[in-house]
Design an enzyme around this catalytic site. Structure first.
Site, short mmCIF file in Angstrom:
data_model
loop_
_atom_site.label_atom_id
_atom_site.label_comp_id
_atom_site.label_asym_id
_atom_site.label_seq_id
_atom_site.Cartn_x
_atom_site.Cartn_y
_atom_site.Cartn_z
N HIS A 1 -7.99 -43.01 -51.14
CA HIS A 1 -9.31 -44.00 -50.89
C HIS A 1 -10.34 -43.32 -50.04
O HIS A 1 -11.44 -43.64 -50.04
CB HIS A 1 -8.67 -45.19 -50.62
CG HIS A 1 -8.03 -46.30 -51.51
ND1 HIS A 1 -8.34 -46.17 -52.83
CD2 HIS A 1 -6.82 -46.63 -51.37
CE1 HIS A 1 -7.25 -46.82 -53.38
NE2 HIS A 1 -6.38 -46.91 -52.53
N ASP B 1 -1.33 -43.59 -58.63
CA ASP B 1 -1.19 -44.74 -57.75
C ASP B 1 -1.73 -46.01 -58.47
O ASP B 1 -2.61 -45.92 -59.28
CB ASP B 1 -2.03 -44.51 -56.36
CG ASP B 1 -1.83 -45.65 -55.47
OD1 ASP B 1 -1.06 -45.52 -54.44
OD2 ASP B 1 -2.62 -46.78 -55.73
N HIS C 1 -3.54 -48.24 -57.58
CA HIS C 1 -5.23 -48.37 -57.04
C HIS C 1 -6.20 -47.03 -57.45
O HIS C 1 -5.67 -45.99 -57.28
CB HIS C 1 -5.29 -48.39 -55.84
CG HIS C 1 -4.57 -49.78 -55.31
ND1 HIS C 1 -3.33 -49.44 -54.79
CD2 HIS C 1 -4.86 -50.88 -55.10
CE1 HIS C 1 -2.88 -50.78 -54.37
NE2 HIS C 1 -3.91 -51.63 -54.41
N ASP D 1 3.38 -47.70 -56.11
CA ASP D 1 3.11 -49.32 -56.40
C ASP D 1 2.85 -49.53 -57.42
O ASP D 1 2.49 -50.64 -57.81
CB ASP D 1 1.64 -49.71 -55.18
CG ASP D 1 0.85 -48.55 -55.34
OD1 ASP D 1 0.80 -47.57 -56.31
OD2 ASP D 1 -0.33 -48.55 -54.63
C1 OKP Z 1 -3.75 -48.42 -50.83
B1 OKP Z 1 -3.26 -47.55 -51.94
C2 OKP Z 1 -5.23 -57.02 -51.72
C3 OKP Z 1 -6.05 -56.08 -50.69
C4 OKP Z 1 -6.05 -54.72 -50.67
C5 OKP Z 1 -6.06 -52.54 -49.57
C6 OKP Z 1 -5.22 -51.97 -50.61
C7 OKP Z 1 -5.16 -50.53 -50.41
C8 OKP Z 1 -3.97 -49.78 -51.23
N1 OKP Z 1 -5.97 -57.61 -52.43
N2 OKP Z 1 -6.08 -54.06 -49.33
O1 OKP Z 1 -3.99 -47.26 -52.89
O2 OKP Z 1 -1.95 -47.90 -52.16
ZN ZN Z 2 -2.03 -48.02 -53.97
#
Ligand code: OKP
Ligand code: ZN
Length: 359
Positions: free
Chosen positions: A176, A210, A212, A299
Site C-alpha cells: 500500500h 493480497d 487488498h 488474507d
Molecule cells: C493491509 B494489507 C477495515 C479497515 C482497513 C487497513 C487495512 C490494510 C490491509 N475496514 N484498514 O493489504 O493486508
Molecule cells: Zn491485505
C-alpha cells in the site's frame, strides 16, 4: 528454499489501531504474525531461514521520494520533541494525524502533524519508535531475496535450476506504500524496491494476490513499461483502499497497458479466484518477464478477520502451483494475512509449490 527474515520487525509493535468507526482495537499487523509463519516453516524440510544483508537507502530512494523517506526517518523523534504540537502525554504512544491531505494543492506543511496527514493515507500506518528501523529491515529482506534469485538465475552452476525462488518474510508489509505515502500498515514498498532492483537486469512482472488492491505498487510503476503490475483483489468500490484498484486503471504514458486490476466481489472461493489468476498468469506469460515478484497476502483466506474471500488452505496450494507453473525466477514477498492461527500453515502450503520446483 531461501527465506529472508529479520528479528528487527519486532521493533514495530504499535499499541493499537483505530478501526472503522473510530474504535481502538489491538494492532492486527502484529509481531505474532511472524511467529505463526516461522513455526510453520520450521516444520518443513525445505525452509532455509537466513538473515538479510543491509542495502542502505539507495534502492529505497529509487522508488520513494526523498522527502517522504526523511519524514519516516525523523517523524517519531520530532513527535517526541514537539510538546506544544502534540498535546496530551497519552497521545505519545503513537504518531497519528487527525487531518488528511486531499493533495489538490502540492503544499507540504512544515508542521509535523501537517506532514503526517500529507504522507499518510489512513489511520493504519501508525508510527512508533521502531517503525522506520523495522521497515528498513523488511526492505532488506526483499532486496536480499531479489539478489539471491538474480544470482541463482544467472549462474548456470547453481543447483536451483532455471526457476529459482525465494521468500522475503517481510514485516511490516509494503504494497500500500506509494512513492510518497504510507497506508494500510505499509511504509516502504518492499515488492517495489525489489522489483526495481531486478528491473536493471530485465523485465519484471509483479503479481499482487493480497486481498487488498496493491495501490502503492500501482502508484510506483504506473508510468513504467518495464515492470508489469497486476493486482487481484476485493473490489475497491466496497473495500479498502477504496481509491485505486479499478479495472479501468491500466497505466498511463509509456506505462499504458502495463498495469491491470482484477477486482472481485465479496465471497469468492477457490474456483472463481483461480479463474482470475489464470487470466493474470496469461498476461504475465505474454509479457515474458525475466523475473516475477509475487506480493502474497494470506488474507484471501476463508477465515481472515480483514478479508471477505473464501479461499481454502487447499486453494493456496493450487494458487501456488499455478504461479510456479510460469517457471520464472520468482521472489515471493509477504504482505497481509491476519488469522494468526491459520497464517503459518497457509503460507507454508503456498510456498511448498515453489519449494518443490526450486530443489
Ligand atoms: C493491509 B494489507 C477495515 C479497515 C482497513 C487497513 C487495512 C490494510 C490491509 N475496514 N484498514 O493489504 O493486508
Ligand atoms: Zn491485505
Amino acid at each position: 528454499m531461501k527465506i529472508f527474515y529479520s528479528e528487527a520487525h519486532r521493533f514495530h509493535d504499535p499499541p493499537f489501531e483505530v478501526f472503522d468507526g473510530g474504535e481502538r482495537i489491538p494492532f492486527l499487523e502484529n509481531p505474532e504474525r511472524m511467529d505463526s509463519i516461522l513455526s510453520a516453516l520450521r516444520k518443513t524440510i525445505w525452509a532455509e531461514i537466513t538473515e538479510p544483508s543491509d542495502f542502505g537507502l539507495d534502492h529505497i530512494l529509487a522508488v520513494h521520494n526523498a522527502d517522504y523517506v526523511s519524514f519516516l526517518r525523523s517523524a517519531w523523534f520530532e513527535w517526541q520533541a514537539s510538546k506544544t504540537e502534540a498535546g496530551l502525554e497519552s497521545t505519545r504512544q503513537a504518531l497519528l494525524p487527525a487531518t488528511f491531505a486531499l493533495r489538490r494543492n502540492p503544499h507540504i506543511p512544515s508542521s509535523l502533524l501537517g506532514r503526517a496527514g500529507y504522507y499518510m493515507m489512513d489511520l493504519s500506518a501508525v508510527i512508533v519508535e521502531g517503525t522506520f528501523e523495522a521497515a528498513l529491515s523488511s526492505a532488506n529482506c526483499a532486496l536480499s531475496g531479489a539478489t539471491w534469485i538474480a544470482n541463482a538465475a544467472n549462474n548456470p552452476s547453481s543447483s536451483s535450476g532455471d526457476s529459482p525462488s525465494a521468500f522475503a518474510l517481510c514485516r511490516p508489509p509494503g504494497h500500500h506504500a506509494g512513492k510518497d505515502f504510507a497506508a494500510g500498515y505499509c511504509y516502504i514498498n518492499n515488492a517495489a524496491v525489489a522489483a526495481n532492483l531486478l528491473s536493471t537486469l530485465g523485465k519484471v512482472a509483479i503479481l499482487d494476490i493480497d486481498y487488498h488492491s496493491g495501490n502503492g505498487t500501482q502508484d510506483i510503476f504506473y508510468e513504467r513499461p518495464d515492470v508489469l503490475t497486476i493486482s487481484i483483489h476485493a473490489d475497491p468500490d466496497n473495500e479498502y483502499p477504496y481509491y485505486a484498484g479499478y479495472s479501468n486503471e491500466i497505466g498511463s504514458g509509456k506505462g499504458l497497458n502495463f498495469h491491470r486490476n482484477f477486482p472481485l466481489p465479496k465471497g469468492v472461493g477457490d474456483t472463481t479466484y483461480l479463474a482470475a489468476l489464470h487470466e493474470a498468469a496469461e498476461l504475465i506469460y505474454n509479457f515474458a518477464p525475466r523475473y516475477l515478484v509475487v506480493s502474497f497476502g494470506a488474507d484471501i483466506y476463508d477465515g481472515d478477520p480483514l478479508g471477505n474471500f473464501n479461499v481454502s488452505s487447499k486453494g493456496f496450494l493450487e494458487i501456488g502451483n499455478q504461479i510456479a507453473g510460469l517457471k520464472l525466477p520468482t521472489l515471493v514477498i509477504m504482505e497481509g494475512g491476519y488469522n494468526n492461527e491459520a497464517l503459518g500453515e497457509n503460507v507454508a502450503i503456498f510456498l511448498s509449490a515453489f519449494a518443490k520446483s526450486s530443489v
